[in-house]
Design an enzyme around this catalytic site. Structure first.
Site, mmCIF file in Angstrom:
data_model
loop_
_atom_site.group_PDB
_atom_site.id
_atom_site.type_symbol
_atom_site.label_atom_id
_atom_site.label_comp_id
_atom_site.label_asym_id
_atom_site.label_seq_id
_atom_site.Cartn_x
_atom_site.Cartn_y
_atom_site.Cartn_z
ATOM 1 N N ARG A 65 0.830 -1.201 0.000
ATOM 2 C CA ARG A 65 0.000 0.000 0.000
ATOM 3 C C ARG A 65 0.871 1.260 0.000
ATOM 4 O O ARG A 65 0.606 2.225 -0.704
ATOM 5 C CB ARG A 65 -0.927 0.003 1.205
ATOM 6 C CG ARG A 65 -1.865 1.197 1.213
ATOM 7 C CD ARG A 65 -2.896 1.071 2.320
ATOM 8 N NE ARG A 65 -3.732 2.253 2.344
ATOM 9 C CZ ARG A 65 -3.935 3.022 3.401
ATOM 10 N NH1 ARG A 65 -3.338 2.735 4.531
ATOM 11 N NH2 ARG A 65 -4.717 4.070 3.338
ATOM 12 N N HIS A 69 0.780 4.170 -2.835
ATOM 13 C CA HIS A 69 0.503 5.560 -2.487
ATOM 14 C C HIS A 69 1.672 6.478 -2.847
ATOM 15 O O HIS A 69 1.465 7.659 -3.134
ATOM 16 C CB HIS A 69 0.195 5.677 -0.997
ATOM 17 C CG HIS A 69 -1.199 5.261 -0.648
ATOM 18 N ND1 HIS A 69 -1.986 5.948 0.251
ATOM 19 C CD2 HIS A 69 -1.958 4.244 -1.107
ATOM 20 C CE1 HIS A 69 -3.167 5.356 0.349
ATOM 21 N NE2 HIS A 69 -3.167 4.310 -0.466
ATOM 22 N N ASN A 99 -3.550 9.109 3.324
ATOM 23 C CA ASN A 99 -2.308 8.529 3.838
ATOM 24 C C ASN A 99 -2.287 8.399 5.355
ATOM 25 O O ASN A 99 -1.296 7.957 5.932
ATOM 26 C CB ASN A 99 -1.109 9.376 3.398
ATOM 27 C CG ASN A 99 -0.811 9.227 1.923
ATOM 28 O OD1 ASN A 99 -1.151 8.213 1.312
ATOM 29 N ND2 ASN A 99 -0.181 10.231 1.333
ATOM 30 N N HIS A 195 -5.137 -7.115 -2.971
ATOM 31 C CA HIS A 195 -6.064 -7.167 -1.835
ATOM 32 C C HIS A 195 -6.145 -8.575 -1.249
ATOM 33 O O HIS A 195 -6.761 -8.775 -0.208
ATOM 34 C CB HIS A 195 -7.456 -6.706 -2.278
ATOM 35 C CG HIS A 195 -7.560 -5.224 -2.445
ATOM 36 N ND1 HIS A 195 -8.715 -4.587 -2.817
ATOM 37 C CD2 HIS A 195 -6.630 -4.232 -2.305
ATOM 38 C CE1 HIS A 195 -8.513 -3.271 -2.882
ATOM 39 N NE2 HIS A 195 -7.247 -3.042 -2.582
#
Length: 406
Positions: A65, A69, A99, A195
């Site tokens: 992740r 990001h 975030n 995921h």
């Protein structure tokens, strides 16, 4: 006497300019640190493996992740690592609401500290994020692959640049956002397959459990058994519980294709995940990956490497930070940049450092009671709140995330 006329000079200049292009591209290559820090990749792998086995075996989702990001906002330049207190404006990308739940910063610190001890001012924080993400995939039972390095660290970190897709976004809107990063629909479906090792807080899917979109009924695209299970979880007195995004038995923290099989069974926890299986434009990709784990992992490596090369800084652009949380001061000596010799081909891809053996990959651990340090984040979509206090706005559910903390 002039050897070249003006037309010939123009041609020569053009050809020379064209010839220089491979030199820039070659700055991002497998084995970039072979001469300046030969132990760079093994050092990263060692620190990640130790963290994985002794501190948090679910860190893989958090690292993926973080990588997403970082790369999705102005390119893979480690701008997500900058602390607000280290900037002149006292703001950074960490201030963006999307975030607020990213984690793994302490692990990046540990890696950087280890690298500075053996190769001062040599390895960029941007490369650390990418290498740690690669190793996290392998530690979770996924593929182990070579990663080109040579990224430089960015010089800006602005929360106003953070505008990421939310968990309630439609497939068509998500496709439009990903296309802006030159990522195809197939690659989007592939990347969202991460995921398979993610978790989500109740407040990011609870609207699907009762009066979905004002219908006074649960989302009809969700398996009724899953609706009951999640309702029981989210009605708990414990604040803002979490659940795994891959509802497959025994594979929730294993990097495999189980996620796709689960959303075909209507066990998608997030709206966007379920829509991948239900939308006619993406259903075919989902079925392909559900039927072949090898096809998924092969596609994932290609798509992830493509994401890792997004808008990277090369050569003398940016800097090599000595502390990943802060830009270098003007007095910090600049590191030497490895030279690229045109006649020397880039090293051929080599196997990445061997990951921890599969026996160290966790089975399906039940989500532990949430604490500030032991929850996982969804690899891409920013859907987990720190300390269980995050709140989801309509803007976050339906489309892009806002900029305030949650």
């Amino acid at each position: 006497m002039n050897i070249f006329n003006s037309k010939q000079c123009t041609i020569v200049v053009f050809l020379l300019s064209f010839a220089l292009v491979p030199l820039v591209i070659a700055d991002l290559r497998v084995g970039f640190y072979n001469s300046t820090c030969p132990q760079a990749e093994s050092t990263v792998q060692k620190v990640v493996a130790n963290y994985f086995s002794t501190i948090d075996s679910t860190i893989a989702g958090g690292l993926l992740r973080m990588h997403f990001h970082d790369c999705f906002v102005k390119g893979c330049d480690a701008s997500i690592l900058i602390d607000p207190s280290s900037t002149p404006t006292n703001t950074s990308e960490k201030d963006a609401g999307a975030n607020g739940t990213v984690r793994g910063f302490d692990l990046i610190d540990k890696i950087k500290e280890a690298l500075e001890a053996v190769c001062p001012r040599s390895v960029s924080c941007a490369d650390i994020i990418t290498l740690a993400g690669r190793d996290a995939i392998a530690l979770s039972g996924g593929p182990n692959f070579a990663v080109p390095t040579g990224r430089r660290d960015g010089l800006t970190s602005d929360p106003n640049n953070v505008n990421l897709p939310g968990p309630g976004i439609s497939v068509s809107n998500a496709q439009s956002i990903f296309a802006g990063k030159n990522i195809t629909l197939n690659e989007m479906v592939t990347l969202l397959g991460a995921h398979t090792i993610g978790l989500a807080h109740c407040n990011f899917f609870s609207d699907r459990l009762s009066s979905f979109q004002g219908t006074n009924k649960p989302d009809q695209t969700m398996n009724t058994t899953l609706v009951k299970k999640l309702n029981a979880l989210c009605s708990s007195t414990t604040s803002n519980q979490t659940t795994v995004l891959d509802q497959g038995s025994g594979s929730s923290f294993k990097f495999d294709n189980s996620f796709y099989n689960q959303i075909l069974l209507k066990n998608g926890v997030l709206q966007i995940d379920q829509e991948l299986a239900d939308d006619s434009s993406t259903n075919g990709f989902v079925r392909d990956f559900a039927s072949s784990g090898t096809k998924f992992t092969d596609s994932f490596v290609k798509a992830w490497l493509k994401l890792s090369n997004t808008e990277v800084l090369l050569g003398n652009s940016g800097q090599i930070r000595t502390n990943c949380r802060a830009f270098n001061s003007k007095s910090t000596p600049a590191p030497a940049t490895p030279t690229t010799t045109p006649s020397t081909p880039a090293p051929a891809p080599v196997p990445a450092p061997a990951p921890v053996t599969p026996t160290q990959t966790p089975a399906t651990p039940a989500p532990a009671p949430e604490t500030p340090s032991d929850h996982d984040s969804t690899p891409f979509l920013p859907i987990i709140g720190r300390r269980g206090k995050s709140r989801k706005s309509r803007n976050q559910r339906r489309g892009r995330h806002g900029h305030g903390r949650h």
